[in-house]
Design a protein around this motif. Structure first.
Motif, PDB file in Angstrom:
ATOM      1  N   ARG A 105       0.833  -1.211   0.000  1.00 12.75           N
ATOM      2  CA  ARG A 105       0.000   0.000   0.000  1.00 12.75           C
ATOM      3  C   ARG A 105       0.866   1.259   0.000  1.00 12.75           C
ATOM      4  N   GLY A 106       2.009   1.191   0.624  1.00 14.90           N
ATOM      5  CA  GLY A 106       2.889   2.354   0.665  1.00 14.90           C
ATOM      6  C   GLY A 106       3.638   2.592  -0.639  1.00 14.90           C
ATOM      7  N   LEU A 107       3.627   1.615  -1.544  1.00 13.74           N
ATOM      8  CA  LEU A 107       4.344   1.765  -2.811  1.00 13.74           C
ATOM      9  C   LEU A 107       3.550   2.550  -3.852  1.00 13.74           C
ATOM     10  N   LYS A 108       2.255   2.762  -3.578  1.00 14.94           N
ATOM     11  CA  LYS A 108       1.386   3.450  -4.542  1.00 14.94           C
ATOM     12  C   LYS A 108       1.467   2.749  -5.904  1.00 14.94           C
ATOM     13  N   ASN A 109       1.606   3.530  -6.989  1.00 18.81           N
ATOM     14  CA  ASN A 109       1.671   2.892  -8.321  1.00 18.81           C
ATOM     15  C   ASN A 109       3.064   3.025  -8.940  1.00 18.81           C
TER      16      ASN A 109
END
Length: 288
Positions: free
Chosen positions: A100-104
């Motif tokens: 979730r912390g990596l975004k896209n």
């Protein structure tokens, strides 16, 4: 005086001597000319023999050459992140939080997936680049492509991650709609008359010419598999040399000796992570 005492005519003796000299000269000339002609004939025969031997040796060397060589490499290099990934296990709570912390961020997601033994899937990620070359002087023509799935097993995919963007902008040169039963299927291509139209499948009818002064052949091959399976696959190329007997060559591994592999559509029980248009991860747990 001796000729007169012997009763011989001096003039007649001189004529006989002259004739002897002339005959000797003629014989010598004929011998020289004849020797030259014989030498020339022998040289000509020797040259013809050398030419025949050279032609024979050239044919032997030509026939010993492989019809063609190939290089089969994955469609993406190891550094290219892509947009869709899968793993053969579910993510832990800590890993879900990290994702979730990596975004896209494609590179970050690929590094995250690769570290955990995952791989890239769909379109270009599942395609292979096939390069064909030939050292033959004779014409080599590849006339047909077909493929089949082999060594299929249930899909191990347990987690699917996608940012839902991208994909290849250029359609593959040829693709195969594989079936897990191992049937041989012909190569197809996508045809698109208008950029806004959905592409339609059509038979692959391209002839790949090699040998002589022809340029190397280059094809992008993409396997599709609708079954929820993981399969190895192979491609068969039918070809002929100098319009001779049709022969076949099968390629089942890439340049690194790894089997060609295709991941089918995901089955049930897959944990899905999709990056949405609103800029957040949408998590769809498997239905229990």
């Amino acid at each position: 005086m001796l000729e007169q005492l012997s009763g011989q005519d001096p003039a007649r003796g001189r004529k006989r001597a002259f004739r002897a000299i002339v005959v000797t000269c003629v014989v010598a000339l004929v011998s020289v000319v004849g020797g030259f002609e014989v030498s020339h004939w022998l040289e000509d025969m020797h040259s013809q023999g050398d030419a025949k031997r050279d032609d024979h040796n050239a044919d032997v060397i030509e026939d010993a050459k492989k019809p063609f060589d190939w290089k089969m490499t994955p469609g993406l290099s190891d550094e290219e992140p892509w947009t869709s990934w899968v793993l053969d296990r579910r993510l832990t709570a800590e890993e879900q939080s990290e994702l979730r912390g990596l975004k896209n961020d494609r590179k970050a997601i690929w590094a995250f997936v690769k570290k955990r033994g995952g791989w890239r899937v769909a379109m270009e990620a599942g395609s292979y680049k096939l390069q064909l070359t030939s050292e033959k002087q004779k014409a080599v023509v590849i006339t047909q492509l077909a493929a089949q799935a082999v060594n299929c097993r249930p899909s191990p995919v347990k987690t699917s991650i996608s940012i839902g963007a991208g994909g290849t902008e250029v359609w593959d040169n040829a693709h195969f709609n594989l079936t897990a039963d191992g049937s041989s299927v012909p190569a197809l291509i996508f045809k698109q008359k208008d950029p806004t139209d959905s592409p339609e499948e059509a038979p692959f009818e391209k002839v790949v010419s090699l040998g002589g002064a022809q340029s190397p052949g280059f094809l992008i091959l993409t396997p599709f598999l609708t079954d929820p399976k993981l399969c190895d696959w192979s491609v068969s190329l039918k070809y002929n040399v100098n319009s001779g007997k049709t022969q076949s060559q099968t390629i089942a591994k890439d340049d690194d000796g790894r089997p060609l592999r295709v991941t089918g559509l995901r089955g049930e029980g897959v944990d899905s992570w999709e990056w949405s248009d609103v800029g957040a991860w949408v998590h769809t747990p498997p239905v229990s």
